[in-house]
Write a protein that holds these residues in place. Sequence first.
Motif, PDB file in Angstrom:
ATOM      1  N   LEU A 283      -3.568  -1.870  -9.594  1.00 58.14           N
ATOM      2  CA  LEU A 283      -2.455  -1.193  -9.597  1.00 58.14           C
ATOM      3  C   LEU A 283      -1.254  -1.867  -8.988  1.00 58.14           C
ATOM      4  CD1 LEU A 283      -3.610   2.661  -9.534  1.00 58.14           C
ATOM      5  CD2 LEU A 283      -3.006   1.593 -11.608  1.00 58.14           C
ATOM      6  N   SER A 284      -1.845  -3.016  -8.238  1.00 61.15           N
ATOM      7  CA  SER A 284      -0.853  -3.742  -7.510  1.00 61.15           C
ATOM      8  C   SER A 284      -0.257  -3.034  -6.463  1.00 61.15           C
ATOM      9  CB  SER A 284       0.293  -4.394  -8.448  1.00 61.15           C
ATOM     10  OG  SER A 284       0.018  -4.699  -9.584  1.00 61.15           O
ATOM     11  N   LEU A 285      -1.247  -2.263  -5.996  1.00 65.02           N
ATOM     12  CA  LEU A 285      -1.095  -1.540  -4.475  1.00 65.02           C
ATOM     13  C   LEU A 285      -1.778  -1.897  -3.200  1.00 65.02           C
ATOM     14  CD1 LEU A 285      -0.892   2.178  -6.094  1.00 65.02           C
ATOM     15  CD2 LEU A 285       1.157   0.746  -5.722  1.00 65.02           C
ATOM     16  N   PRO A 286      -1.185  -1.760  -2.247  1.00 67.57           N
ATOM     17  CA  PRO A 286      -2.195  -2.085  -1.007  1.00 67.57           C
ATOM     18  C   PRO A 286      -3.087  -1.147  -0.849  1.00 67.57           C
ATOM     19  CG  PRO A 286       0.289  -1.780  -0.452  1.00 67.57           C
ATOM     20  CD  PRO A 286       0.092  -1.403  -1.731  1.00 67.57           C
ATOM     21  N   PRO A 287      -4.297  -1.808  -0.306  1.00 71.96           N
ATOM     22  CA  PRO A 287      -5.557  -0.700  -0.155  1.00 71.96           C
ATOM     23  C   PRO A 287      -5.362   0.390   0.675  1.00 71.96           C
ATOM     24  CG  PRO A 287      -5.804  -3.004   1.118  1.00 71.96           C
ATOM     25  CD  PRO A 287      -4.745  -3.225   0.257  1.00 71.96           C
ATOM     26  N   GLU A 288      -4.437   0.459   1.683  1.00 70.84           N
ATOM     27  CA  GLU A 288      -4.118   1.709   2.585  1.00 70.84           C
ATOM     28  C   GLU A 288      -3.520   2.649   1.789  1.00 70.84           C
ATOM     29  OE1 GLU A 288      -3.092  -1.562   2.908  1.00 70.84           O
ATOM     30  OE2 GLU A 288      -4.066  -2.253   4.919  1.00 70.84           O
ATOM     31  N   ALA A 315       6.382   0.993   6.528  1.00 75.18           N
ATOM     32  CA  ALA A 315       7.213   0.001   6.731  1.00 75.18           C
ATOM     33  C   ALA A 315       6.527  -1.324   6.239  1.00 75.18           C
ATOM     34  CB  ALA A 315       7.275  -0.354   8.151  1.00 75.18           C
ATOM     35  N   SER A 316       5.052  -1.168   5.983  1.00 73.98           N
ATOM     36  CA  SER A 316       4.311  -2.356   5.317  1.00 73.98           C
ATOM     37  C   SER A 316       4.324  -2.357   3.726  1.00 73.98           C
ATOM     38  CB  SER A 316       2.944  -2.416   5.950  1.00 73.98           C
ATOM     39  OG  SER A 316       2.225  -1.527   5.434  1.00 73.98           O
ATOM     40  N   PHE A 317       4.977  -1.240   3.273  1.00 74.95           N
ATOM     41  CA  PHE A 317       5.006  -1.153   1.848  1.00 74.95           C
ATOM     42  C   PHE A 317       6.384  -1.661   1.256  1.00 74.95           C
ATOM     43  CE2 PHE A 317       1.710   2.237   0.870  1.00 74.95           C
ATOM     44  CZ  PHE A 317       0.762   1.544   1.491  1.00 74.95           C
ATOM     45  N   THR A 318       6.451  -2.027   0.119  1.00 77.94           N
ATOM     46  CA  THR A 318       7.816  -2.442  -0.579  1.00 77.94           C
ATOM     47  C   THR A 318       8.213  -1.057  -1.012  1.00 77.94           C
ATOM     48  OG1 THR A 318       6.964  -2.836  -2.818  1.00 77.94           O
ATOM     49  CG2 THR A 318       7.345  -4.594  -1.276  1.00 77.94           C
ATOM     50  N   ALA A 319       9.659  -0.717  -1.480  1.00 79.40           N
ATOM     51  CA  ALA A 319      10.164   0.495  -2.142  1.00 79.40           C
ATOM     52  C   ALA A 319       9.374   0.754  -3.430  1.00 79.40           C
ATOM     53  CB  ALA A 319      11.570   0.237  -2.259  1.00 79.40           C
ATOM     54  N   ALA A 320       9.107  -0.114  -4.376  1.00 80.58           N
ATOM     55  CA  ALA A 320       8.468   0.005  -5.488  1.00 80.58           C
ATOM     56  C   ALA A 320       7.150   0.531  -5.580  1.00 80.58           C
ATOM     57  CB  ALA A 320       8.333  -1.218  -6.515  1.00 80.58           C
ATOM     58  N   GLU A 321       6.305   0.019  -4.192  1.00 89.20           N
ATOM     59  CA  GLU A 321       4.920   0.385  -4.089  1.00 89.20           C
ATOM     60  C   GLU A 321       5.208   1.922  -3.469  1.00 89.20           C
ATOM     61  OE1 GLU A 321       3.076  -3.984  -2.478  1.00 89.20           O
ATOM     62  OE2 GLU A 321       3.775  -2.527  -1.076  1.00 89.20           O
ATOM     63  N   ILE A 322       6.035   2.240  -2.547  1.00 86.53           N
ATOM     64  CA  ILE A 322       6.032   3.610  -2.260  1.00 86.53           C
ATOM     65  C   ILE A 322       6.199   4.368  -3.318  1.00 86.53           C
ATOM     66  CG2 ILE A 322       7.433   5.218  -0.793  1.00 86.53           C
ATOM     67  CD1 ILE A 322       8.004   2.843   1.212  1.00 86.53           C
ATOM     68  N   PHE A 323       7.029   4.211  -4.192  1.00 85.63           N
ATOM     69  CA  PHE A 323       7.314   5.034  -5.304  1.00 85.63           C
ATOM     70  C   PHE A 323       6.170   5.396  -6.025  1.00 85.63           C
ATOM     71  CE2 PHE A 323       8.830   6.126  -9.644  1.00 85.63           C
ATOM     72  CZ  PHE A 323       9.827   7.035  -9.442  1.00 85.63           C
TER      73      PHE A 323
END
Length: 379
Positions: A283-288, A315-323
């Motif tokens: 899903l192109s998301l960080p493992p955390e 802070a380590s996520f982009t805005a799109a990843e957070i959404f």
Amino acid sequence: MLERKSVSGFNMGFAGKFTQVFGGATAILIIFMMYGVPVYLSYQISSIIEPVADSYLLIPLASALEGTADITQHFLMGDYGIVSLGLYSVVWALPVVLFISLSISLTEGTGLQNKLINMTAPLLRKIGLSGADYVPVISGYGCNVVAVLQTKGCHACSRRQCVSMISYGSACSYQIGATLSIFNAAKIPWMFIPYIMLLFIIGVLHTRLWYKKPPAIPFINRNYALRKPDWAKVSKRWSGIVAPFFKQALPIFLVICFFAFLLNESGFLLFLVQFSAPLFHLLSLPPESGLGIFFSVLRKDGILLFNEGGGSLLASFTAAEIFIVVYLASTLSGCLVTLFTIAKELGCKFAISHTIKQAATSVITAGILAAVFKFTGIM
């Protein structure tokens, strides 16, 4: 004579359609105000309280704990500390619960709720629901469990559709407060508006996709009058909605913090994140991302765990990843108490089927969101 009748029929049909559209648009605007204003006020109040709580509670407590055992400091003020994270639940979820429950109590007490049922009935019929389903779907923005219980008043042929809509599209007040906290910590509070709209739109599509459209239910237009509220009844209803926050929601969130603390100290949390990394990579998301998503299955305000480390993880996520992470955590599943209530009301077989369908829609639409964000260069 025939021509006159035809013109009259055309006029009446046009007038009826115009009234339906105008009434529906007015109802949507009123509902938006009913929930938009309380959420906006809650956001403003929480934004003021949070730095005050940091300065006068968290920082002094952290200083007072210096010199004590590490385990004590981690338990109370660590990344998953009972105090450091539990405070977010009070600061961000409580104002939303107070204001939205007041709005619900007033609309019931003034008779506005009955008028909205009439006004939204034609629109609800288009998505496979009836006017009687309005109350539980709207109540879901207060608490999904209460809303599922209220579906007893729905038509039998549309009850499952209504439960599906509540579970996917009605963000409960705890979820709203937690989401506001996450978006605020990431300095993207405006994302709450597309987020809440997306939940409703995908919730409608999800319900229409997985559940058959029920047979047309006769619509009886009743002219309900507004009335002066009985303040004693409004107060009783309001306190009845707020009480579960202190008796159930807050204690359970503190238990979640405790389990997160134990998992973190034992190293199992790191293993869990590494184990689920391939799924989130798809899903192109960080493992955390798995951290808050796993705990959101227990309770929707479990996504507050993304605030760990004073916001260093966000802070380590982009805005799109957070959404996408917040959307996935909100929709992957109803909270455990909601699922238990669905199983009790509609049977275990339906609850399991409902959960699988919701998870499938959530993961697929999250993947589509990620693809769209990548294609457009947002992600």
